[in-house]
Design an enzyme around this catalytic site. Structure first.
Site, PDB file in Angstrom:
ATOM      1  N   GLY A 176       0.796  -1.221   0.000  1.00 44.37           N
ATOM      2  CA  GLY A 176       0.000   0.000   0.000  1.00 44.37           C
ATOM      3  C   GLY A 176       0.826   1.268   0.000  1.00 44.37           C
ATOM      4  O   GLY A 176       0.284   2.344  -0.222  1.00 44.37           O
ATOM      5  N   CYS A 206     -26.951 -10.256 -16.812  1.00 45.24           N
ATOM      6  CA  CYS A 206     -26.382  -9.971 -18.130  1.00 45.24           C
ATOM      7  C   CYS A 206     -27.368 -10.407 -19.215  1.00 45.24           C
ATOM      8  O   CYS A 206     -27.909 -11.505 -19.157  1.00 45.24           O
ATOM      9  CB  CYS A 206     -25.054 -10.704 -18.293  1.00 45.24           C
ATOM     10  N   CYS A 259     -22.164  -8.010 -19.428  1.00 43.22           N
ATOM     11  CA  CYS A 259     -20.983  -8.116 -18.576  1.00 43.22           C
ATOM     12  C   CYS A 259     -19.902  -7.177 -19.098  1.00 43.22           C
ATOM     13  O   CYS A 259     -19.667  -7.102 -20.309  1.00 43.22           O
ATOM     14  CB  CYS A 259     -20.424  -9.530 -18.626  1.00 43.22           C
TER      15      CYS A 259
END
Lengths: 286, 252
Positions: free
Chosen positions: A29, A238, A263
């Protein structure tokens, strides 16, 4: 092919980037500065991601490049071609086949596996930037773990919209220490950041920063006790493959309010269609 | 006998060869309001920013609650600055975050010390806006939509929400018209008494210190020329400069 060094960058540059990657992996991070090079594409087209990919590629790698989940959009096509030409590596569109995936703004729906590397293109690596414009100050805030300001943004969201309206680039806390911008992925993808068996690398070319999540890193999306984080998506299935748990793009199909949801991960969708799954509009599309 | 909350010994800050302030010593006791007056350039703002840790003094010691502030790690000093200390800027714009709502401004310190419950933070923000006489329905407005006096009151609410013990104020009434000033002073006086705050207040306005301060320090050219109880200093000034200062006030 012979007129370029393998994967475009010279060996010293790759070495420098690999050192930055190792440091980034050691401090999950944390944004590691690196000497970003000019790449033969404009800033904003993934220059940071391309340098990471170039530094990580080996001749045996199979490369997949996606842009907003799709393998066939301009950004993905040009970067894929770039590495085909400069590195001669095998390319693929199948998530499961790829060893290295460069992505812009999505994490593939198919779960990643051990040994894969996911490279993100990052426009603004600093999660606090829009709240605190001074770089010296944001560095200090990271150093001293002063992250109250991040919650000020979420507070503003709730006060104005009644809920946390931040829907992409949703800030996360890594291993209880650094607050990180996961690049502009939809917050739907945030849970996939945590405990992934793959290596996740983030590169910002213009801002000259690299940060990383080693495999199985604990990543938590910031929230309030009474307004917990929710991974949201369009409330549909979808229309092509019928998947009801994948992130969807809304496509306007005419000027009379017609629309369809598909999608955003094209590889995931085609694989499902090939396996015989059908969505609402599948017959028309076929 | 309690100990002083803030103890300053021989504080000095130089800007190159020039003196910002020098040889300043005083003790501030819990619940006490210390006024620092002096003309422009007399070093009072320099002194205040040294005390609050915004600038590093060149010599001297600052002790807060038995701890040496200057020897503290920055982490600890900044934690103090957002919990037990507060700093009210002369211009509300310097102390406020103009891009976010009033509620978020008040809530920022709470979130900075780890509060993570939206409902509680908001309730505290509304409560504090009420205490500084800002209507509840303004909680989601940005400070830029507020008048100067309201901005200053908002800044005070934002600073006091974590219940600090020591407040630094840099000309809190500067740039406000007299009727707004009077209400702000009234409000400040109430808050200081209710919360038992210790305050260091810097101003050039003698009326402000007359109303608020228990003790007074007069500065000139970076040095303290006179100090004592407020009434004593103002009614019976000993130093020539203090006499000049007191006699310069316009009588209406």
């Amino acid at each position: 092919m012979s007129e370029y060094n393998f994967a475009y960058l010279d060996e010293q540059t790759k070495r420098m980037i690999r050192r930055a990657i190792l440091k980034a992996l050691a401090i999950p991070g944390y944004q590691v500065p690196f000497a970003s090079r000019e790449m033969p594409m404009p800033y904003g087209w993934g220059t940071g991601g391309v340098q990471l990919t170039a530094a990580c590629l080996t001749p045996d790698d199979r490369l997949k490049v996606i842009d907003q989940g799709a393998d066939d959009t301009t950004n993905a096509v040009s970067i894929r071609k770039f590495f085909q030409r400069t590195a001669g590596v095998t390319v693929t569109t199948a998530t499961t086949d790829a060893t290295l995936i460069q992505t812009r703004h999505r994490i593939p729906e198919t779960p990643l596996t051990q040994g894969q590397i996911l490279v993100y293109q990052v426009p603004i690596p600093e999660p606090l930037r829009f709240l605190e414009p001074r770089e010296t100050e944001t560095r200090k805030m990271h150093e001293l773990e002063e992250y109250g300001l991040m919650h000020v943004k979420l507070y503003e969201d709730i006060a104005r919209h009644g809920q946390i309206a931040t829907s992409y680039a949703y800030p996360v806390k890594v291993e209880g220490r650094y607050v990180m911008d996961p690049s502009p992925i939809p917050k739907f993808d945030n849970p996939k950041l945590s405990d992934s068996p793959a290596i996740q690398l983030f590169g910002a070319g213009r801002e000259q920063r690299i940060y990383a999540l080693p495999p199985h890193t604990h990543v938590v999306s910031l929230d309030f006790d009474d307004h917990p984080f929710r991974a949201t998506k369009a409330d549909h299935a979808c229309d092509l493959c019928g998947a009801d748990a994948s992130y969807l793009d809304e496509v306007v199909t005419d000027d009379a309010g017609g629309r369809m949801f598909v999608c955003s991960d094209t590889d995931f969708c085609t694989a499902r269609v090939a396996a015989g799954h059908k969505g609402r509009l599948a017959a028309e599309a076929a | 006998m309690t100990a002083p909350i803030l103890s300053v010994q021989h504080l000095e800050r130089r800007y190159g060869a020039r003196i910002g302030c020098t040889d300043v010593s005083f003790d501030l006791w819990p619940g006490e309001v210390l006024g620092i007056v002096g003309e422009s350039g007399s070093g009072k703002s320099t002194l205040l920013s040294c005390l609050a840790g915004h600038q590093r003094p060149d010599a001297g010691t600052v002790t807060y609650d038995g701890r040496d502030v200057l020897a503290m790690a920055e982490t600890e000093r900044r934690r103090l600055a957002r919990t037990e200390w507060a700093y009210v800027h002369q211009h509300a714009r310097d102390g406020l975050r103009m891009g976010v709502s009033a509620g978020a401004n008040v809530g920022e310190r709470l979130m900075a010390v780890g509060q993570r419950h939206y409902g509680d933070i908001r309730a505290a923000a509304v409560d504090w806006l009420d205490r500084v006489e800002i209507a509840e329905d303004r909680v989601d407005d940005r400070p830029s939509a507020f008048s100067g006096g309201m901005q200053q009151r908002l800044q005070i609410a934002r600073n006091l929400v974590t219940g600090p013990r020591l407040v630094f104020m840099d000309e809190p009434t500067g740039g406000l018209d007299v009727s707004v000033q009077a209400r702000l002073l009234d409000l400040l006086r109430g808050l200081v008494r209710d919360m038992g705050l210790s305050v260091v207040i810097v101003t050039h306005d003698l009326a402000v210190v007359r109303l608020l301060a228990d003790r007074l320090m007069v500065m000139k050219s970076g040095r303290v020329v006179e100090q004592g109880l407020t009434d004593q200093v103002l009614d019976d000034p000993q130093h020539a400069y203090t006499q000049l200062l007191v006699s310069s006030v316009l009588q209406v």
